[in-house]
Design a protein around this motif. Structure first.
Motif, PDB file in Angstrom:
ATOM      1  N   LEU A 187     -12.151  -2.124   1.386  1.00 38.54           N
ATOM      2  CA  LEU A 187     -12.048  -1.640  -0.012  1.00 38.54           C
ATOM      3  C   LEU A 187     -10.856  -2.462  -0.960  1.00 38.54           C
ATOM      4  O   LEU A 187     -10.893  -2.273  -2.107  1.00 38.54           O
ATOM      5  CB  LEU A 187     -11.940  -0.091  -0.132  1.00 38.54           C
ATOM      6  N   HIS A 188      -9.356  -2.262  -0.206  1.00 38.96           N
ATOM      7  CA  HIS A 188      -8.437  -2.868  -0.627  1.00 38.96           C
ATOM      8  C   HIS A 188      -8.650  -4.275  -1.176  1.00 38.96           C
ATOM      9  O   HIS A 188      -8.328  -4.581  -2.213  1.00 38.96           O
ATOM     10  CB  HIS A 188      -7.204  -2.821   0.312  1.00 38.96           C
ATOM     11  N   SER A 230       0.936  -1.182  -0.217  1.00 44.40           N
ATOM     12  CA  SER A 230      -0.025   0.090  -0.001  1.00 44.40           C
ATOM     13  C   SER A 230       0.784   1.226  -0.011  1.00 44.40           C
ATOM     14  O   SER A 230       0.149   2.554  -0.037  1.00 44.40           O
ATOM     15  CB  SER A 230      -1.108   0.088   1.361  1.00 44.40           C
ATOM     16  N   ILE A 244      -6.616   3.524  -2.968  1.00 43.65           N
ATOM     17  CA  ILE A 244      -7.148   2.183  -3.383  1.00 43.65           C
ATOM     18  C   ILE A 244      -6.394   2.022  -4.436  1.00 43.65           C
ATOM     19  O   ILE A 244      -5.829   0.580  -4.812  1.00 43.65           O
ATOM     20  CB  ILE A 244      -8.597   2.053  -3.364  1.00 43.65           C
ATOM     21  N   ASN A 262     -11.859   0.847   4.784  1.00 45.95           N
ATOM     22  CA  ASN A 262     -10.650   1.040   3.658  1.00 45.95           C
ATOM     23  C   ASN A 262     -10.039  -0.456   3.623  1.00 45.95           C
ATOM     24  O   ASN A 262      -9.580  -0.672   2.411  1.00 45.95           O
ATOM     25  CB  ASN A 262      -9.765   2.126   4.262  1.00 45.95           C
ATOM     26  N   TYR A 280      -8.853   8.548   1.790  1.00 41.44           N
ATOM     27  CA  TYR A 280      -8.251   7.454   1.402  1.00 41.44           C
ATOM     28  C   TYR A 280      -8.739   6.863   0.289  1.00 41.44           C
ATOM     29  O   TYR A 280      -8.030   6.539  -0.726  1.00 41.44           O
ATOM     30  CB  TYR A 280      -8.231   6.388   2.515  1.00 41.44           C
ATOM     31  N   PRO A 281     -10.171   6.498   0.070  1.00 41.72           N
ATOM     32  CA  PRO A 281     -10.520   5.709  -1.065  1.00 41.72           C
ATOM     33  C   PRO A 281     -10.167   6.543  -2.436  1.00 41.72           C
ATOM     34  O   PRO A 281      -9.942   5.674  -3.254  1.00 41.72           O
ATOM     35  CB  PRO A 281     -11.763   5.808  -0.862  1.00 41.72           C
ATOM     36  N   HIS A 300     -10.710  -4.481  -4.277  1.00 39.39           N
ATOM     37  CA  HIS A 300     -10.290  -4.295  -5.374  1.00 39.39           C
ATOM     38  C   HIS A 300      -9.246  -5.102  -5.929  1.00 39.39           C
ATOM     39  O   HIS A 300      -9.155  -5.580  -7.166  1.00 39.39           O
ATOM     40  CB  HIS A 300      -9.683  -2.792  -5.280  1.00 39.39           C
ATOM     41  N   THR A 328      -2.529   0.717  -5.265  1.00 41.78           N
ATOM     42  CA  THR A 328      -1.983  -0.375  -4.127  1.00 41.78           C
ATOM     43  C   THR A 328      -2.165  -1.863  -4.989  1.00 41.78           C
ATOM     44  O   THR A 328      -2.825  -1.825  -5.583  1.00 41.78           O
ATOM     45  CB  THR A 328      -2.961  -0.431  -2.844  1.00 41.78           C
TER      46      THR A 328
END
Length: 221
Positions: free
Chosen positions: A122-123, A25, A86, A119, A81-82, A126, A89
């Motif tokens: 989300l990672h 990240s 994301i 978050n 952050y998003p 994704h 990363t």
């Protein structure tokens, strides 16, 4: 730890840390810190910050912001952050295969991380990494709460804080030297085994069921 029961040998529950264990990240977090600096007018050395990922966000922010601003700045960072972190990363080598190896053994996987849980999810979404559970906002010994709740036999992480969390939970500590802590530092912290990265994990897991995993890994590390 003593010998594992036969059921846990065939179907282990394995916890993974997120940043620098499953995912790299650093590019995304760097971008988010640069955007945060621009938004707040406060300098953050983003290149330095990404060399010490692992501890909670507020600990890093304390290096750059006054104490009375940290809570609000953390909220702003998580909101931003998003949009910034994301996309850049990447999954670390062996991450998907490590999760798949646990599934192939009939086991369960969970991610336990200090990162803000939405978050973290989300990672994973994704990158197409699908653990059975995700628990955020826990660091070091606090991780033991989630590890015990889910009955984790093993916890895999890249930081000495992850080693402490595994030991506090009574789980086998498997450390990967893919983050800010080197192999010797991880061993000194009490890791049961140190791997170069997650590409070595499926082989270790196969030996773990026979009680051979630690010795084989130690020979390679």
């Amino acid at each position: 730890m003593g010998p594992m029961a036969s059921t846990t040998r065939t179907a282990p529950t394995v916890g993974f840390d997120l940043d620098m264990t499953l995912i790299d990240s650093r590019p995304g977090i760097r971008a988010c810190y640069l955007a945060l600096s621009e938004r707040t007018g406060t300098y953050v050395d983003a290149d330095l910050a990404v060399t010490r990922l692992g501890p909670p966000l507020v600990e890093e922010l304390a290096n750059w912001f006054p104490a009375e601003e940290i809570a609000a700045t953390a909220d702003l960072y998580r909101e931003m952050y998003p949009s910034y972190a994301i996309g850049p990363t990447l999954a670390l080598p062996g991450a998907r295969e490590a999760v798949a190896a646990v599934r192939a053994a009939g086991g369960r996987t969970l991610v336990v991380t200090a990162k803000y849980e939405p978050n973290a999810k989300l990672h994973l979404a994704h990158l197409g990494i699908e653990p059975d559970a995700v628990v955020g906002n826990l660091w070091a010994e606090q991780k033991a709460v989630a590890l015990r709740e889910h009955g984790a036999d093993v916890y895999v992480g890249d930081h000495v804080g992850d080693v402490r969390g595994a030991r506090a939970a009574g789980a086998r500590s498997v450390a990967v030297a893919s983050g800010p802590c080197g192999a010797e530092e991880l061993r000194a912290a009490g890791a049961d085994v140190v791997l170069a990265d997650l590409t070595q994990f499926p082989e270790w897991l196969a030996g773990f069921g026979d009680g051979e995993g630690d010795g084989a890994a130690a020979a390679r590390a």
